[in-house]
Design a protein around this motif. Structure first.
Motif, PDB file in Angstrom:
ATOM      1  N   VAL A   1       0.841  -1.207   0.000  1.00  0.00           N
ATOM      2  CA  VAL A   1       0.000   0.000   0.000  1.00  0.00           C
ATOM      3  C   VAL A   1       0.870   1.249   0.000  1.00  0.00           C
ATOM      4  O   VAL A   1       0.613   2.214  -0.733  1.00  0.00           O
ATOM      5  N   LEU A   2       1.919   1.234   0.824  1.00  0.00           N
ATOM      6  CA  LEU A   2       2.805   2.406   0.903  1.00  0.00           C
ATOM      7  C   LEU A   2       3.568   2.609  -0.398  1.00  0.00           C
ATOM      8  O   LEU A   2       3.861   3.746  -0.787  1.00  0.00           O
ATOM      9  N   THR A   3       3.897   1.517  -1.067  1.00  0.00           N
ATOM     10  CA  THR A   3       4.589   1.634  -2.363  1.00  0.00           C
ATOM     11  C   THR A   3       3.698   2.336  -3.375  1.00  0.00           C
ATOM     12  O   THR A   3       4.147   3.208  -4.131  1.00  0.00           O
ATOM     13  N   ILE A   4       2.430   1.952  -3.404  1.00  0.00           N
ATOM     14  CA  ILE A   4       1.475   2.610  -4.309  1.00  0.00           C
ATOM     15  C   ILE A   4       1.281   4.072  -3.887  1.00  0.00           C
ATOM     16  O   ILE A   4       1.244   4.980  -4.731  1.00  0.00           O
ATOM     17  N   ALA A   5       1.165   4.296  -2.584  1.00  0.00           N
ATOM     18  CA  ALA A   5       0.938   5.654  -2.082  1.00  0.00           C
ATOM     19  C   ALA A   5       2.109   6.581  -2.378  1.00  0.00           C
ATOM     20  O   ALA A   5       1.922   7.803  -2.495  1.00  0.00           O
ATOM     21  N   SER A   6       3.313   6.036  -2.492  1.00  0.00           N
ATOM     22  CA  SER A   6       4.489   6.879  -2.735  1.00  0.00           C
ATOM     23  C   SER A   6       4.441   7.577  -4.089  1.00  0.00           C
ATOM     24  O   SER A   6       5.240   8.485  -4.342  1.00  0.00           O
ATOM     25  N   PHE A   7       3.500   7.165  -4.949  1.00  0.00           N
ATOM     26  CA  PHE A   7       3.332   7.834  -6.244  1.00  0.00           C
ATOM     27  C   PHE A   7       2.310   8.966  -6.167  1.00  0.00           C
ATOM     28  O   PHE A   7       1.877   9.475  -7.205  1.00  0.00           O
ATOM     29  N   THR A   8       1.944   9.357  -4.947  1.00  0.00           N
ATOM     30  CA  THR A   8       1.045  10.493  -4.745  1.00  0.00           C
ATOM     31  C   THR A   8       1.744  11.520  -3.859  1.00  0.00           C
ATOM     32  O   THR A   8       2.532  11.155  -2.983  1.00  0.00           O
ATOM     33  N   PRO A   9       1.458  12.799  -4.052  1.00  0.00           N
ATOM     34  CA  PRO A   9       2.088  13.825  -3.203  1.00  0.00           C
ATOM     35  C   PRO A   9       1.608  13.762  -1.755  1.00  0.00           C
ATOM     36  O   PRO A   9       2.316  14.191  -0.847  1.00  0.00           O
ATOM     37  N   THR A  10       0.408  13.203  -1.533  1.00  0.00           N
ATOM     38  CA  THR A  10      -0.120  13.125  -0.169  1.00  0.00           C
ATOM     39  C   THR A  10       0.790  12.282   0.721  1.00  0.00           C
ATOM     40  O   THR A  10       0.991  12.601   1.895  1.00  0.00           O
TER      41      THR A  10
END
Length: 388
Positions: free
Chosen positions: A326-335
């Motif tokens: 999940v964090l890997t996917i989230a790292s592609f967002t500025p949030t």
């Protein structure tokens, strides 16, 4: 400034949707402030374990010395040597450790033999490890004396053990500074800010772009005496003004709730980080505003994007509780990088080169997201202009 005025007239007509997210954010901020409990003191404090001491050996001075040593570091519970009663005491946690001294213990210790004590404990408990360390410390020290001073009497051995084991090391904890409870509170406050910021900017910018991207209106504007460059400049100015105004409104409550803390280094860093995130969110909102085709789609995208990035990036669920995928996917967002910087700022007791480097790296990544998305948006606008 006709375009600039028209920009805010459109925002004014859509204020109902925007105010919903503003109210939601303020409610969350107030609930957070009222329900937050500061973390408990994590300093080490010595806790004595309840143990049972069963002696099957003779009442020797060595056994008495072991019992006295354990009594100083644990709570000795007097229990009969009955298997059923000992098991019941362990089950109901009247004791957490049962130590049995086997027959021949004293003789074996004085002759330098390896001694194995019997124990019954609560499985996988910290008290088990702690008591093992205490007992091993006593036995290892006794074995050292019997090895290098053979023939030592029990009285002398017990005296030496009591003297050596009574030695204590002084430990001094050095802290670089104190950690304010406002740091934790404000960290959560600015984490929640990202959700409302995204939703408000997407709704506001998209509502304006829906109007100005209307085909008939675009053709009328091309026929107007106002140059395209002037229209674009006023549009950019309107977007920036709306974003900064939204940022000022959202951070205003933090000055009321946290007062002077917002003027400290952590508070200023949180404000800077939120401003950088506002610029990135504006860039993404501008792209979405140029892609959506209807008001229904505008509201759907605002909810999905704002909620989706918040859930996977650590706004509603702390990042340390999220899975690696999940964090890997989230790292592609500025949030994700915005929340990461907020957490580091809130957790820092003092700011050194390494801490600041990590925080500013996250801010730069957030800004890079904004620049990259803005470049894509400009290419998209130019392509549409050529096709038109």
């Amino acid at each position: 400034m006709q375009v600039y005025k028209a920009f805010f007239k459109i925002i004014q007509k859509n204020r109902g949707q925007i105010l919903i997210y503003l109210v939601v954010f303020m409610v969350l901020a107030l609930l957070l402030t009222n329900t937050y409990n500061p973390p408990q003191d994590t300093d080490f404090s010595k806790v004595k374990v309840n143990i049972a001491f069963i002696n099957n050996d003779s009442d020797s001075q060595l056994v008495a010395g072991l019992k006295t040593y354990l009594d100083e570091n644990a709570n000795l519970v007097d229990l009969p040597d009955d298997t059923q009663k000992l098991q019941d005491a362990l089950f109901f946690r009247e004791v957490e450790y049962i130590l049995r001294v086997p027959a021949g213990f004293t003789e074996a210790m004085l002759s330098g033999q390896n001694v194995q004590l019997e124990k019954t404990t609560v499985p996988d408990s910290t008290s088990n490890v702690y008591m093992d360390l205490l007992i091993n410390k006593y036995l290892n020290t006794a074995q050292t004396y019997t090895t290098y001073l053979p023939g030592l009497s029990q009285a002398d051995l017990t005296q030496y053990l009591a003297r050596d084991l009574a030695e204590q090391s002084e430990v001094t904890l050095i802290s670089n500074g104190s950690h304010s409870a406002n740091a934790e509170k404000s960290g959560y406050y600015f984490n929640y800010l990202s959700y409302s910021m995204f939703a408000i900017l997407i709704l506001g910018v998209s509502s304006v772009m829906l109007v100005f991207n209307d085909t008939d209106l675009k053709r009328r504007n091309l026929c107007s005496p106002i140059r395209s460059a002037t229209i674009n400049f006023q549009m950019i100015l309107g977007n920036l003004s709306f974003a900064i105004l939204t940022w000022l409104v959202l951070i205003s409550a933090s000055f009321v709730m946290y007062g002077s803390f917002m003027f400290t280094p952590p508070g200023m860093l949180l404000l800077l980080n939120s401003f950088v995130f506002t610029l990135a969110a504006l860039s993404i909102s501008y792209l979405i505003g140029n892609l959506v085709k209807s008001r229904g789609a505008m509201s759907a995208v605002a909810n999905v994007f704002a909620l989706g990035t918040s859930f996977i990036s650590g706004v509603f669920v702390p990042q340390e509780l999220l899975g690696d995928n999940v964090l890997t996917i989230a790292s592609f967002t500025p949030t994700y990088w915005y929340i990461k910087a907020n957490n580091e700022i809130a957790a820092a007791v003092s700011f050194n080169a390494d801490t600041l480097q990590s925080i500013f790296t996250s801010m730069v990544l957030v800004l890079a997201f904004g620049v990259a998305v803005l470049a894509v948006t400009l290419v998209l606008i130019k392509q549409r202009r050529v096709e038109a």
